[in-house]
Design an enzyme around this catalytic site. Structure first.
Site, short mmCIF file in Angstrom:
data_model
loop_
_atom_site.label_atom_id
_atom_site.label_comp_id
_atom_site.label_asym_id
_atom_site.label_seq_id
_atom_site.Cartn_x
_atom_site.Cartn_y
_atom_site.Cartn_z
N GLY A 46 -28.31 95.80 93.17
CA GLY A 46 -29.50 95.92 92.34
C GLY A 46 -29.40 94.99 91.14
N GLN A 51 -31.28 91.92 82.88
CA GLN A 51 -29.96 91.40 83.22
C GLN A 51 -29.98 89.89 83.39
OE1 GLN A 51 -29.30 94.62 86.37
NE2 GLN A 51 -27.23 94.08 85.71
N CYS A 88 -21.62 97.55 87.64
CA CYS A 88 -22.80 96.84 87.19
C CYS A 88 -22.49 95.35 87.11
CB CYS A 88 -23.23 97.36 85.82
SG CYS A 88 -24.67 96.58 85.12
N LEU A 89 -23.42 94.52 87.56
CA LEU A 89 -23.22 93.07 87.48
C LEU A 89 -23.10 92.59 86.04
CD1 LEU A 89 -25.65 91.90 90.31
CD2 LEU A 89 -23.15 92.09 90.40
N HIS A 130 -30.07 103.64 88.19
CA HIS A 130 -29.29 102.66 87.43
C HIS A 130 -30.19 101.51 86.96
CE1 HIS A 130 -25.49 100.21 86.81
NE2 HIS A 130 -26.42 99.26 86.82
N GLU A 131 -30.97 100.95 87.88
CA GLU A 131 -31.81 99.79 87.53
C GLU A 131 -32.96 100.19 86.60
OE1 GLU A 131 -30.50 97.03 88.01
OE2 GLU A 131 -29.04 97.71 89.48
N HIS A 134 -31.84 100.34 83.09
CA HIS A 134 -31.76 99.01 82.45
C HIS A 134 -33.07 98.65 81.76
CE1 HIS A 134 -27.93 97.09 83.21
NE2 HIS A 134 -27.96 97.40 84.50
#
Length: 165
Positions: A46, A51, A88-89, A130-131, A134
């Site tokens: 994701g 991000q 997480c990226l 999660h996304e 953000h």
């Protein structure tokens, strides 16, 4: 399509609330496409627009069932509970235990600005939550139970390197 730079922990953009998308423009379509390419290149499941430095309410997710792009997503229903490892990226090389809903229903718009409903269970539910977090400037590390841990392979001791496995 192009790869975008993934912003990492400490970048102020990750703490800001994103603006709603009121109109789909060619630029936002390109953003969504670039986000998918960037997510796949980074081997993530994701990615949210902040991000990659864009404060718009757009997320892309692919947990192995094909890509999903959501515009202005909102969790409208959730139930159950699951606790598991989450990374997480934007926090490379780290993970932690996070409790999320087991099942969620999300209302959003697609890239044609048509209303859609997406239902997620297990990993897909975790990724959706999660996304969407953000988009409100919330990072998973604020929800970690215990400590973050490294996801990097441990260095082998020199004597272990000579052993056949």
């Amino acid at each position: 399509m192009a790869l975008r730079q993934i912003r990492t922990l400490g970048d102020e953009v990750l703490t800001k609330k994103c603006r709603e998308v009121k109109e789909m423009t060619p630029r936002l379509r390109t953003l969504a496409s670039d986000m998918l390419e960037t997510m796949y290149h980074a081997e993530g499941v994701g990615l949210a627009a902040p991000q990659v430095g864009v404060l718009r309410r757009i997320v892309v997710i692919d947990v192995g069932e094909g890509p999903v792009t959501l515009v202005n997503p909102v969790v409208v229903e959730q139930d159950g509970e699951q606790t598991g490892s989450e990374g997480c990226l934007s926090v490379p090389g780290k993970a932690g235990q996070v409790t999320r809903p087991e099942h969620v229903i999300v209302k959003a718009l697609d890239l044609d600005m048509k209303e859609i409903t997406v239902e997620g269970r297990d990993l897909f539910a975790r990724a959706l939550c999660h996304e969407i977090d953000h988009l409100d400037g919330v990072m998973y590390i604020s929800k970690v139970e215990g400590e973050l841990y490294s996801t990097q392979p441990q260095e082998e001791d020199e004597e272990d390197e000579d052993e056949d496995v």
